[in-house]
Design a protein around this motif. Structure first.
Motif, PDB file in Angstrom:
ATOM      1  N   UNK A   1       1.015  -1.255   0.113  1.00  0.00           N
ATOM      2  CA  UNK A   1       0.150   0.012  -0.152  1.00  0.00           C
ATOM      3  C   UNK A   1       0.936   1.362  -0.055  1.00  0.00           C
ATOM      4  N   UNK A   2       0.607   2.244  -0.845  1.00  0.00           N
ATOM      5  CA  UNK A   2       1.431   3.311  -1.051  1.00  0.00           C
ATOM      6  C   UNK A   2       1.044   4.327  -0.022  1.00  0.00           C
ATOM      7  N   UNK A   3       2.301   4.945   0.743  1.00  0.00           N
ATOM      8  CA  UNK A   3       2.090   5.977   1.667  1.00  0.00           C
ATOM      9  C   UNK A   3       1.245   7.171   1.261  1.00  0.00           C
ATOM     10  N   UNK A   4       0.505   7.803   2.362  1.00  0.00           N
ATOM     11  CA  UNK A   4      -0.104   9.104   2.159  1.00  0.00           C
ATOM     12  C   UNK A   4       0.149  10.044   3.089  1.00  0.00           C
ATOM     13  N   UNK A   5       1.071   9.422   4.186  1.00  0.00           N
ATOM     14  CA  UNK A   5       1.912  10.188   5.096  1.00  0.00           C
ATOM     15  C   UNK A   5       3.249   9.769   5.143  1.00  0.00           C
ATOM     16  N   UNK A   6       4.281  10.427   5.494  1.00  0.00           N
ATOM     17  CA  UNK A   6       5.589  10.017   5.732  1.00  0.00           C
ATOM     18  C   UNK A   6       6.140   9.121   4.294  1.00  0.00           C
ATOM     19  N   UNK A   7       5.955   9.989   3.259  1.00  0.00           N
ATOM     20  CA  UNK A   7       6.266   9.300   2.234  1.00  0.00           C
ATOM     21  C   UNK A   7       8.082   8.993   1.979  1.00  0.00           C
ATOM     22  N   UNK A   8       8.675   9.548   2.713  1.00  0.00           N
ATOM     23  CA  UNK A   8      10.231   9.381   2.805  1.00  0.00           C
ATOM     24  C   UNK A   8      10.833   8.500   4.041  1.00  0.00           C
ATOM     25  N   UNK A   9       9.843   8.111   4.932  1.00  0.00           N
ATOM     26  CA  UNK A   9      10.124   7.287   5.899  1.00  0.00           C
ATOM     27  C   UNK A   9       9.239   6.001   6.102  1.00  0.00           C
ATOM     28  N   UNK A  10       9.945   4.797   5.491  1.00  0.00           N
ATOM     29  CA  UNK A  10       9.034   3.799   5.485  1.00  0.00           C
ATOM     30  C   UNK A  10       8.559   3.322   6.994  1.00  0.00           C
ATOM     31  N   UNK A  11       9.689   3.397   7.905  1.00  0.00           N
ATOM     32  CA  UNK A  11       9.452   2.909   9.303  1.00  0.00           C
ATOM     33  C   UNK A  11       8.052   3.719   9.838  1.00  0.00           C
ATOM     34  N   UNK A  12       8.083   5.106   9.783  1.00  0.00           N
ATOM     35  CA  UNK A  12       7.132   5.946  10.262  1.00  0.00           C
ATOM     36  C   UNK A  12       5.799   5.513   9.624  1.00  0.00           C
ATOM     37  N   UNK A  13       5.768   5.428   8.340  1.00  0.00           N
ATOM     38  CA  UNK A  13       4.662   4.922   7.343  1.00  0.00           C
ATOM     39  C   UNK A  13       3.792   3.698   7.968  1.00  0.00           C
ATOM     40  N   UNK A  14       4.953   2.893   8.087  1.00  0.00           N
ATOM     41  CA  UNK A  14       4.153   1.416   8.258  1.00  0.00           C
ATOM     42  C   UNK A  14       3.700   1.450   9.677  1.00  0.00           C
ATOM     43  N   UNK A  15       4.276   2.089  10.607  1.00  0.00           N
ATOM     44  CA  UNK A  15       3.714   1.984  11.796  1.00  0.00           C
ATOM     45  C   UNK A  15       2.294   3.028  12.097  1.00  0.00           C
ATOM     46  N   UNK A  16       2.124   3.811  11.256  1.00  0.00           N
ATOM     47  CA  UNK A  16       0.946   4.533  10.934  1.00  0.00           C
ATOM     48  C   UNK A  16      -0.062   3.658  10.525  1.00  0.00           C
TER      49      UNK A  16
END
Length: 389
Positions: A1-16
């Motif tokens: 799933x493509x991020x819609x927040x934290x586009x440049x931080x995969x760790x922050x995006x996944x935890x969100x």
């Protein structure tokens, strides 16, 4: 799933996304998660903690003020998950009081939300393992545990609520390396997980008069649970959610797949060139930065290289997977950032009755452990468990 927040931080995006996913069983609300994420400075662990802690405090305070049982339950349950999320990235300094503070409040809110779920202490090697027993008065029980970084409380959203709703007894627990034992006494992970699950099953036998017991392991639990099932005949069905064959593959990958060379260099008294590689990776890769800082804590290792060496022991290679005899469900996520290819390897090595279940991007279930598609995942896993047990 493509991020819609934290586009440049995969760790922050996944935890969100993980927080979004827990909406399915009452662990979050969409607007609360999105509003919190938008206040966070990307890549800043302090900002992450402060904003999630602010949301958790606000939601818990509103639950406290309410005189209505359902409102209190819902608020405390969401607050519990937000407190868990708040301290997630701080484990590079586990003595930071913010870690213990948020953890304590996560557990407290969870127990206030669900007083009908019984907290238990499972005897284990001179101490106890914390967990929860969901009594359905049934003759079928699902024992479940989290993985590398999740808690028994979080398992409410990752399967316990869903399976209890279907009429299963559920026993969740934190083993060594997982939040309860780590926060309480620094009890680190061990690869021979059958020696953890064995005492859990001994405890279960004092509560339930039935041998219809399934074991479900989430994330890194996707290798821990299969390891236990290979040596524990009391397990009658196994769910690897998602499947893992060899955690050490990540460590070996940097050595062109040469396991012998990886073992030698990772375990050497000094490997300055390898240490420099880890330093660079932690500086440039958000996932590696978090994995190494958290991993060193939960494995009791002193450096990223030692942590990578420790991962080599978390495997069902060398004939272990082939020892599993109970029916096994292996789940897989098409776009998994952490375990790509691992479920397929586990499935290929199984010689028992086995089922492979892939979740796709089209279904919205392609993230690690199907975060964001938990109702879909629990429907399929629950159907399989009902048929199998």
């Amino acid at each position: 799933m493509e991020p819609f927040v934290f586009e440049n931080d995969a760790a922050f995006w996944y935890e969100t996304l993980r927080a979004f996913g827990h909406i399915a069983y009452g662990g979050a609300d969409f607007g609360e998660v999105l509003a919190t994420a938008r206040r966070i400075t990307e890549g800043d662990y302090d900002s992450w903690h402060d904003e999630w802690r602010a949301t958790a405090d606000r939601v818990a305070a509103e639950a406290e003020r309410s005189t209505r049982p359902i409102s209190r339950r819902d608020g405390f349950l969401r607050a519990s998950n937000y407190y868990r999320t708040a301290e997630f990235f701080l484990h590079g300094t586990p003595s930071d009081p913010r870690v213990a503070g948020a953890r304590r409040l996560a557990v407290e809110c969870f127990r206030r939300a669900l007083p009908h779920v019984e907290p238990v202490e499972i005897p284990y090697e001179g101490t106890t393992l914390p967990g929860y027993f969901y009594d359905a008065g049934a003759d079928r029980t699902v024992v479940m545990h989290n993985g590398f970084d999740g808690s028994a409380e979080e398992m409410h959203f990752f399967g316990a609520a869903a399976m209890h709703e279907r009429g299963f007894n559920v026993l969740t627990f934190d083993g060594p390396g997982q939040p309860g034992p780590m926060h309480r006494e620094g009890l680190v992970f061990r690869p021979d997980w059958e020696n953890v699950v064995g005492p859990v099953l001994d405890f279960l036998a004092t509560r339930v008069d039935s041998d219809r017991v399934a074991l479900l392991g989430t994330s890194m639990g996707g290798v821990l649970a299969p390891r236990a099932a290979a040596f524990e005949p009391r397990i009658k069905a196994l769910v690897a959610f998602d499947g893992v064959y060899d955690m050490g593959e990540k460590s070996v990958a940097g050595f062109d797949g040469d396991r012998e060379q990886a073992v030698k260099l990772l375990n050497a008294p000094e490997s300055p060139e390898v240490d420099l590689v880890f330093k660079h990776l932690m500086a440039t890769d958000p996932i590696m930065r978090w994995a190494c800082t958290h991993g060193m804590w939960v494995t009791g290792t002193a450096s990223p290289r030692e942590y990578a060496a420790a991962l080599l022991d978390y495997t069902v290679r060398d004939g272990i997977a082939e020892r599993i005899t109970c029916p096994t469900l292996v789940c897989s996520a098409q776009g998994d950032f952490a375990l790509q290819g691992q479920p397929e390897q586990l499935y290929d090595h199984l010689t028992c009755e086995k089922t492979f279940l892939e979740f796709t991007e089209e279904e919205g279930g392609d993230a690690h452990c199907q975060s964001g598609a938990q109702r879909l995942a629990m429907a399929r896993i629950g159907d399989w468990l009902e048929e199998t047990l």
